[in-house]
Design a protein around this motif. Structure first.
Motif, PDB file in Angstrom:
ATOM      1  N   LYS A 178      15.154  16.021  -0.781  1.00  0.00           N
ATOM      2  CA  LYS A 178      15.836  14.961  -1.541  1.00  0.00           C
ATOM      3  C   LYS A 178      14.847  13.905  -2.035  1.00  0.00           C
ATOM      4  O   LYS A 178      15.239  12.950  -2.695  1.00  0.00           O
ATOM      5  CB  LYS A 178      16.897  14.298  -0.656  1.00  0.00           C
ATOM      6  N   SER A 179      13.601  14.084  -1.680  1.00  0.00           N
ATOM      7  CA  SER A 179      12.618  13.059  -2.048  1.00  0.00           C
ATOM      8  C   SER A 179      12.037  13.354  -3.434  1.00  0.00           C
ATOM      9  O   SER A 179      11.841  14.508  -3.798  1.00  0.00           O
ATOM     10  CB  SER A 179      11.507  13.048  -0.998  1.00  0.00           C
ATOM     11  N   ARG A 180      11.791  12.286  -4.189  1.00  0.00           N
ATOM     12  CA  ARG A 180      11.125  12.497  -5.475  1.00  0.00           C
ATOM     13  C   ARG A 180       9.666  12.135  -5.333  1.00  0.00           C
ATOM     14  O   ARG A 180       8.767  12.890  -5.681  1.00  0.00           O
ATOM     15  CB  ARG A 180      11.749  11.580  -6.540  1.00  0.00           C
ATOM     16  N   ILE A 181       9.453  10.957  -4.769  1.00  0.00           N
ATOM     17  CA  ILE A 181       8.105  10.400  -4.769  1.00  0.00           C
ATOM     18  C   ILE A 181       7.188  11.132  -3.789  1.00  0.00           C
ATOM     19  O   ILE A 181       6.135  11.641  -4.171  1.00  0.00           O
ATOM     20  CB  ILE A 181       8.162   8.907  -4.403  1.00  0.00           C
ATOM     21  N   ASN A 182       7.630  11.186  -2.536  1.00  0.00           N
ATOM     22  CA  ASN A 182       6.734  11.715  -1.507  1.00  0.00           C
ATOM     23  C   ASN A 182       6.389  13.183  -1.727  1.00  0.00           C
ATOM     24  O   ASN A 182       5.284  13.608  -1.443  1.00  0.00           O
ATOM     25  CB  ASN A 182       7.358  11.505  -0.130  1.00  0.00           C
ATOM     26  N   VAL A 190       0.390   5.372   4.217  1.00  0.00           N
ATOM     27  CA  VAL A 190       0.843   5.641   2.843  1.00  0.00           C
ATOM     28  C   VAL A 190       2.363   5.610   2.885  1.00  0.00           C
ATOM     29  O   VAL A 190       2.993   6.428   3.560  1.00  0.00           O
ATOM     30  CB  VAL A 190       0.332   6.996   2.336  1.00  0.00           C
ATOM     31  N   ILE A 191       2.938   4.620   2.189  1.00  0.00           N
ATOM     32  CA  ILE A 191       4.356   4.346   2.400  1.00  0.00           C
ATOM     33  C   ILE A 191       5.073   4.166   1.073  1.00  0.00           C
ATOM     34  O   ILE A 191       4.529   3.576   0.130  1.00  0.00           O
ATOM     35  CB  ILE A 191       4.509   3.061   3.255  1.00  0.00           C
ATOM     36  N   SER A 192       6.301   4.712   1.004  1.00  0.00           N
ATOM     37  CA  SER A 192       7.141   4.415  -0.167  1.00  0.00           C
ATOM     38  C   SER A 192       8.270   3.493   0.287  1.00  0.00           C
ATOM     39  O   SER A 192       8.836   3.692   1.367  1.00  0.00           O
ATOM     40  CB  SER A 192       7.702   5.713  -0.748  1.00  0.00           C
ATOM     41  N   TYR A 207      -7.966   0.181  10.830  1.00  0.00           N
ATOM     42  CA  TYR A 207      -6.746   0.286  10.041  1.00  0.00           C
ATOM     43  C   TYR A 207      -7.033  -0.199   8.633  1.00  0.00           C
ATOM     44  O   TYR A 207      -7.342  -1.373   8.412  1.00  0.00           O
ATOM     45  CB  TYR A 207      -5.637  -0.539  10.678  1.00  0.00           C
ATOM     46  N   LEU A 208      -6.913   0.723   7.662  1.00  0.00           N
ATOM     47  CA  LEU A 208      -7.242   0.396   6.273  1.00  0.00           C
ATOM     48  C   LEU A 208      -6.057  -0.300   5.605  1.00  0.00           C
ATOM     49  O   LEU A 208      -4.921  -0.169   6.066  1.00  0.00           O
ATOM     50  CB  LEU A 208      -7.581   1.695   5.516  1.00  0.00           C
ATOM     51  N   PRO A 209      -6.280  -1.019   4.517  1.00  0.00           N
ATOM     52  CA  PRO A 209      -5.139  -1.600   3.786  1.00  0.00           C
ATOM     53  C   PRO A 209      -4.226  -0.477   3.301  1.00  0.00           C
ATOM     54  O   PRO A 209      -4.720   0.561   2.864  1.00  0.00           O
ATOM     55  CB  PRO A 209      -5.784  -2.319   2.602  1.00  0.00           C
ATOM     56  N   PRO A 210      -2.919  -0.667   3.426  1.00  0.00           N
ATOM     57  CA  PRO A 210      -1.990   0.436   3.117  1.00  0.00           C
ATOM     58  C   PRO A 210      -1.908   0.756   1.617  1.00  0.00           C
ATOM     59  O   PRO A 210      -2.138  -0.125   0.791  1.00  0.00           O
ATOM     60  CB  PRO A 210      -0.655  -0.105   3.613  1.00  0.00           C
ATOM     61  N   PHE A 211      -1.586   2.032   1.359  1.00  0.00           N
ATOM     62  CA  PHE A 211      -1.318   2.445  -0.024  1.00  0.00           C
ATOM     63  C   PHE A 211       0.204   2.534  -0.165  1.00  0.00           C
ATOM     64  O   PHE A 211       0.851   3.317   0.540  1.00  0.00           O
ATOM     65  CB  PHE A 211      -1.970   3.800  -0.283  1.00  0.00           C
ATOM     66  N   ILE A 212       0.757   1.700  -1.045  1.00  0.00           N
ATOM     67  CA  ILE A 212       2.211   1.573  -1.048  1.00  0.00           C
ATOM     68  C   ILE A 212       2.810   1.841  -2.421  1.00  0.00           C
ATOM     69  O   ILE A 212       2.298   1.377  -3.448  1.00  0.00           O
ATOM     70  CB  ILE A 212       2.609   0.176  -0.544  1.00  0.00           C
ATOM     71  N   VAL A 213       3.891   2.635  -2.420  1.00  0.00           N
ATOM     72  CA  VAL A 213       4.647   2.884  -3.646  1.00  0.00           C
ATOM     73  C   VAL A 213       5.926   2.064  -3.555  1.00  0.00           C
ATOM     74  O   VAL A 213       6.818   2.385  -2.768  1.00  0.00           O
ATOM     75  CB  VAL A 213       4.987   4.381  -3.808  1.00  0.00           C
ATOM     76  N   HIS A 214       5.992   1.011  -4.332  1.00  0.00           N
ATOM     77  CA  HIS A 214       7.162   0.142  -4.287  1.00  0.00           C
ATOM     78  C   HIS A 214       8.225   0.584  -5.287  1.00  0.00           C
ATOM     79  O   HIS A 214       7.948   1.327  -6.223  1.00  0.00           O
ATOM     80  CB  HIS A 214       6.746  -1.300  -4.614  1.00  0.00           C
ATOM     81  N   GLY A 215       9.437   0.115  -5.075  1.00  0.00           N
ATOM     82  CA  GLY A 215      10.518   0.308  -6.054  1.00  0.00           C
ATOM     83  C   GLY A 215      10.951   1.758  -6.201  1.00  0.00           C
ATOM     84  O   GLY A 215      11.271   2.229  -7.291  1.00  0.00           O
ATOM     85  N   ALA A 216      10.994   2.482  -5.089  1.00  0.00           N
ATOM     86  CA  ALA A 216      11.276   3.917  -5.127  1.00  0.00           C
ATOM     87  C   ALA A 216      12.623   4.236  -5.783  1.00  0.00           C
ATOM     88  O   ALA A 216      12.786   5.294  -6.386  1.00  0.00           O
ATOM     89  CB  ALA A 216      11.239   4.499  -3.717  1.00  0.00           C
TER      90      ALA A 216
END
Lengths: 195, 636
Positions: free
Chosen positions: A15-19, A105-107, A143-152
């Motif tokens: 059901k995921s589009r982004i990930n 890595v987070i959406s 811990y590196l700065p996160p890579f984030i996909v906003h507005g999923a």
């Protein structure tokens, strides 16, 4: 080349589009291993020995997941519970992961401005991610700065494509170890470093 | 002297049965044929061990038919019988009507007078309850739709014996005008002598008496006897009941078989049903066997030798006519897919009641001696032919039909380009199939149990009756393009056979298989079957989990322990497989198989500790470290 392990946790990948698209973009890279936790452990019975061996075989660990209740889906927490054993990952004699790096890595559904003192969620992403950051620290990892996909929820397909390309770029940078440590310390998101 | 004679007779009959029936069974025939052959063998025309008294024995042994109907009644609940009323009176009534008309017409053509032709038609229209029911029970077809229809017809025929007995003297009266009819009527006894309305009243009264006695009185009697704990008294009581009813029925001129059948149905609800059934069963079996032997022994081969071709012609004609009527009626009553053929072949012979009716007709002077003898011979031979007809149906007709129908069904499913084939839809397959169907997949289900197919179809499952071990069936189901082949049948060897065939011919088809035990699973792995599930392991583990809970484990702890055990088992399994590959040439006997498996599994398990699981949740080491650092701080 640094070897990268993606601990991927999405309970309904169909059901995921982004990930799905992000993972598809990077899974063929030869220095990247994708460990799909829900696919490998549908009954939550995580093979601790195997997982620990995987960690040892890689230099950079990525926790890749959608943002659920300001945290990770249950299986990633279970994974942390079981795999990061005392005396192995942390504690006086638990130094085996020392020197490795961790990237989240987070959406998220909400846009970036929602995650601020003035926004609906009241806290920034970096504040929400403190438990992950400190967990990494406890295991003597960076811990590196996160890579984030906003507005999923509202994101357009073309934007997803762009994020996927960015993700690949991130992995490429990490794989080559081509990071400016000082720049990185200052950045809130990994996204900001590659624009 | 008499005693000696009796025991000698018993010796011959029993010996014949003990030798020929197992032999017949070995050759794949029903026991009826074995008994008939035994009868012919000991009869006057081959070994001559028994002579004319065979027909006396037959009369005695007819009581087996009565017992059989009692037992069948016990297995039929009244509600079920009520549901069958349509087929009893509709199908049964039409069968007797049409068959007797057709046979009578043919008899007319052969030059018989009208009244004699009608008599012949009525007598030959009946089919053999003994043979058909014995066959149905033996082949497990009693609940099959064709079996049930056949049973309905037989039941109606049993009822018809009474009116036919009444009609015969009337028919005989037309033979020679005069006062013959009057003298004949005098000879009538029982119900048949009464006017029609009175007959009906007596019949109703008799049936009501049986029902009332069975419902309200028998319970107390049986309890009284059961409390004595003397099994032989219970046996005596059961026999007494059946014989009593039979005699009472006989006295009023009703069919004893019908009477005991009703008694059986009435007692089907009672708590003594199983006890009664198991008590009567051996008597029933022996007497029926005796009956079939005596039928075989009484075949008059002298008459046969006189004009064998004509006799054979008559028999074939009779069977053919009956078969035809039955086939048409079966179709008319919605029997399909080969069931109509089974139904028709089942009932195509003549009845043991014909013996009674023919001898009564002779007494009533409806027929001459010669016609009577001829009829007897034809009836007997048609009965002897019956098992052969069923064999013919099984080996020749039904495979052809199945092939033909599979073709038709394949046309139906052709829309599915990549079928999911599920072979076996019993307890195991049902769970598999239901899950797939619930998730919206179309599944091509094939099962080889007609009873299953019938029931599940009623619930809307799309199910095909077929045997997947026949390549043709699989190919028609579209195995070449199948997405999955799921072997969930309990016929383990057949499942292996299918897997082997499909692997060889369609190597790209994914196969999922149900395995009996680890050795069975190993065979599948060797055949490169994609997924194997041992049928008992998981449910055993589930119950084990519950046991741990009862032993004080927290539910999650019990659950985790079982999961850990299962994953461990999967590893052991592959280890054992390697061993097995190395030395599976050594033959493990089926009976030793389990213990062998047990010891191997336990050996592999010796160094296994379940306490290795979930170490991270064990806080012991953290606590020690915390205590140690506390001490250091205190020192500071």
């Amino acid at each position: 080349m640094n070897r990268i392990l993606i601990e991927f946790a999405h309970p309904a990948i169909q059901k995921s589009r982004i990930n799905r698209q992000l993972i598809d973009m990077v899974k063929k890279l030869d220095y990247v291993t994708v460990n799909d936790l829900y696919e490998n452990y549908p009954d939550f019975f995580i093979d601790v020995k195997k997982e620990q061996q995987l960690l040892l075989n890689h230099d950079i660990i990525i926790w890749h997941h959608p943002f659920y209740w300001y945290s990770a889906p249950a299986i990633l927490i279970e994974w942390m519970d079981l795999v990061l054993e005392h005396g192995w990952a942390y504690g006086e004699h638990g130094r085996i992961l020392e020197g490795k790096s961790v990237l989240s890595v987070i959406s998220t559904g909400g846009r970036r401005e929602v995650y601020s003192k003035e926004g609906r969620n009241q806290y920034t992403m970096n504040e929400f991610l403190v438990p992950f950051k400190q967990s990494a620290n406890l295991c003597r990892m960076e811990y590196l700065p996160p890579f984030i996909v906003h507005g999923a929820h509202t994101i357009k397909n073309s934007e997803i494509d762009a994020y996927a390309v960015q993700y690949k770029k991130v992995l490429n940078i990490l794989g080559r170890g081509d990071i400016d440590k000082i720049e990185m310390k200052k950045a809130a998101y990994f996204n900001d470093l590659i624009e | 002297m008499y005693n000696q004679d009796f025991f000698f007779q018993a010796l011959i009959y029993l010996l014949a049965a003990v030798v020929s029936v197992p032999l017949a069974k070995k050759l794949g025939m029903v026991s009826v044929l074995g008994y008939l052959l035994a009868g012919i063998l000991i009869g006057p025309f081959v070994l001559g061990l028994v002579g004319q008294e065979a027909s006396d024995v037959m009369h005695f042994a007819e009581f087996g038919v009565v017992l059989m109907l009692f037992v069948i009644g016990l297995e039929l609940e009244p509600s079920l019988l009520w549901k069958m009323r349509k087929s009893i009176f509709g199908l049964g009534g039409l069968q007797v009507l049409f068959t007797s008309v057709v046979i009578a017409a043919v008899a007319l053509v052969f030059g018989f007078q009208l009244n004699r032709a009608v008599g012949i038609g009525l007598i030959l229209a009946l089919s053999s309850t003994a043979i058909v029911l014995q066959t149905l029970t033996e082949k497990g077809l009693i609940r099959n739709i064709a079996g049930k229809s056949a049973f309905s017809v037989l039941l109606f025929q049993d009822i018809m014996v009474v009116p036919i007995l009444a009609i015969i003297p009337v028919l005989a009266a037309f033979n020679a005008p005069g006062n013959l009819a009057d003298t004949q009527l005098d000879k009538l006894t029982g119900v048949a002598a009464l006017p029609g309305w009175a007959q009906l009243l007596v019949i109703i009264a008799a049936i009501a008496a049986i029902i009332l006695l069975g419902k309200f009185v028998s319970k107390h009697i049986f309890r009284f006897i059961a409390e004595t704990n003397l099994h032989e008294v219970f046996t005596a009581m059961a026999l007494l009941l059946v014989i009593g009813i039979a005699l009472a029925m006989d006295a009023i001129g009703l069919s004893p078989a019908l009477g005991t059948f009703i008694a059986g149905v009435v007692l089907a609800d009672s708590e003594y049903r199983h006890e009664l059934e198991s008590t009567i069963d051996p008597f029933k079996g022996l007497l029926l066997g005796l009956f079939f032997i005596s039928v075989g022994a009484s075949i008059n081969f002298l008459l046969f030798i006189e004009d064998p071709f004509r006799i054979v012609g008559y028999v074939l004609l009779l069977v053919f006519l009956k078969f035809l009527v039955l086939l048409v009626l079966g179709r008319f009553f919605k029997l399909k897919k080969g069931y109509e053929f089974l139904f028709a072949f089942l009932l195509a012979q003549s009845s043991e009641f014909a013996f009674v009716l023919i001898s009564f007709s002779r007494q009533s002077q409806l027929f001459e001696e010669k016609t009577g003898g001829l009829l007897l011979l034809v009836v007997t031979l048609s009965m002897a032919l019956s098992p052969l007809l069923l064999l013919f149906n099984e080996k020749a007709v039904s495979p052809i039909l199945a092939r033909w129908q599979n073709k038709l069904e394949y046309d139906d499913v052709e829309a599915q380009e990549k079928p999911i084939i599920l072979a076996g839809f019993g307890r195991f397959g049902l769970a598999v199939g239901r899950l797939l169907l619930a998730n919206g997949f179309k599944v091509t289900i094939i099962d080889n149990n007609p009873a299953n197919v019938e029931v599940l179809r009623k619930f809307g499952f799309k199910l095909y009756y077929g045997d997947v071990t026949r390549p043709q069936v699989l190919e028609n189901a579209g195995i070449a393009n199948a997405r999955l082949l799921i072997l969930s049948m309990a016929e383990y060897d057949n499942a292996l056979k299918v897997a082997e065939f499909v692997r060889k011919k369609f190597p790209e088809v994914k196969i999922l298989a149900r395995a009996k035990d680890i050795y069975h699973a190993f065979e599948f792995i060797k055949l490169n079957v994609n997924t194997i599930q041992r049928e008992m392991f998981n449910s055993g583990l589930e119950l084990g989990t519950k046991a741990l809970e009862h032993l004080g484990f927290a539910r999650y702890e019990a659950h985790r322990s079982a999961r850990f055990f299962k994953h461990h088992e999967d590893e052991v399994f592959m280890e054992l497989y390697e061993h097995w590959l190395e030395d599976h040439s050594h033959f493990v006997k089926e009976t030793r198989r389990f213990s062998e498996q047990l010891s191997e599994t336990l050996m592999a398990e010796k160094n296994f500790s379940i306490h290795e699981a979930d170490c991270a949740w064990d806080v012991e080491s953290v606590r020690e470290e915390a205590k140690a650092s506390l001490k250091i701080n205190e020192k500071k």
